[in-house]
Enzyme design. Sequence first.
Site, PDB file in Angstrom:
ATOM      1  N   ASP A   1      82.938 -17.359  58.362  1.00  0.00           N
ATOM      2  CA  ASP A   1      82.898 -16.299  57.349  1.00  0.00           C
ATOM      3  C   ASP A   1      81.534 -15.624  57.356  1.00  0.00           C
ATOM      4  OD1 ASP A   1      85.442 -16.772  56.506  1.00  0.00           O
ATOM      5  OD2 ASP A   1      84.913 -17.327  54.449  1.00  0.00           O
TER       6      ASP A   1
ATOM      7  N   ASN B   1      79.914  -4.135  51.682  1.00  0.00           N
ATOM      8  CA  ASN B   1      80.894  -3.072  51.450  1.00  0.00           C
ATOM      9  C   ASN B   1      80.597  -2.307  50.166  1.00  0.00           C
ATOM     10  OD1 ASN B   1      82.537  -3.184  53.715  1.00  0.00           O
ATOM     11  ND2 ASN B   1      83.935  -4.674  52.832  1.00  0.00           N
TER      12      ASN B   1
ATOM     13  N   HIS C   1      82.264   0.951  53.134  1.00  0.00           N
ATOM     14  CA  HIS C   1      83.171   0.251  54.047  1.00  0.00           C
ATOM     15  C   HIS C   1      82.892   0.577  55.510  1.00  0.00           C
ATOM     16  CE1 HIS C   1      85.849  -1.662  51.114  1.00  0.00           C
ATOM     17  NE2 HIS C   1      85.634  -0.597  50.361  1.00  0.00           N
TER      18      HIS C   1
ATOM     19  N   ASP D   1      82.538  -2.110  58.408  1.00  0.00           N
ATOM     20  CA  ASP D   1      83.311  -2.059  59.653  1.00  0.00           C
ATOM     21  C   ASP D   1      82.395  -2.140  60.872  1.00  0.00           C
ATOM     22  OD1 ASP D   1      85.592  -1.848  58.165  1.00  0.00           O
ATOM     23  OD2 ASP D   1      85.917   0.290  58.558  1.00  0.00           O
TER      24      ASP D   1
ATOM     25  N   ASP E   1      86.585 -10.641  56.303  1.00  0.00           N
ATOM     26  CA  ASP E   1      85.355 -10.997  57.021  1.00  0.00           C
ATOM     27  C   ASP E   1      85.441 -12.389  57.630  1.00  0.00           C
ATOM     28  OD1 ASP E   1      83.226 -12.495  54.520  1.00  0.00           O
ATOM     29  OD2 ASP E   1      85.388 -12.209  54.477  1.00  0.00           O
TER      30      ASP E   1
ATOM     31  N   ARG F   1      75.612 -21.788  68.175  1.00  0.00           N
ATOM     32  CA  ARG F   1      75.033 -20.812  69.096  1.00  0.00           C
ATOM     33  C   ARG F   1      75.524 -19.404  68.759  1.00  0.00           C
ATOM     34  NH1 ARG F   1      75.917 -23.511  73.237  1.00  0.00           N
ATOM     35  NH2 ARG F   1      77.687 -22.498  74.256  1.00  0.00           N
TER      36      ARG F   1
END
Length: 209
Positions: A87, A95, A100, A104, A130, A150
């Site tokens: 996440d 946002n 937005h 994006d 997300d 990583r």
Amino acid sequence: MAVAHVVTVVGVTTAALLLRGDASAASAAALAVVVSTLASVTRTLVVRASDAGSDALTGLANRRGFDEALGEHVRRADVPLSAALLDLDHFKLINDTDGHEAGDRLLRRVAGSWRQALPGSALLARHGGDEFALLLPGLDGSEALALVRRLCSLVPDVGVSAGVAQRCPQDTAAQLMRRADLALYRVKADGRGAAALHADDPPEAAASR
């Protein structure tokens, strides 16, 4: 595909009628329109079918594509299998404050960075919003955790929380992802910005990236 079969049949029938002289030019033209229309529908259906498992924004697999691949791999007991959920921390704030479009762009950037760093056997998907999901055939829990850390290091300006789980014997796809989700939940409860292996999976339980 049934529509493709209809296109073939109508096309062959039209040609046969013309050769026999049983069809007027008008009828042939009408049949040609039908053939063209059905061919167009067929192409549209093929494109939609190929896009059904892809996320339009990032170009990654979507949840449907991921779940299909996960189901196939879970049935294979001959190789290790791990999965992860990642996440982006506080994505809603991005946002809300930057819009937005900024969100994006961030999703596309993260997706591109991670995709380039993954082995060919891995599958990265945008699971929704997300959240990203990662399928890692051939890797045990420790190896998967190292890889996820990583990936997180590749986007140092983005907070990432991740939960990792290794398939256990007799696991279903839902059970594997449930453990990854529980590991992710624990990371968030501990303050976010880390990656952890599910506590029941060997050998590491949790650590910051």
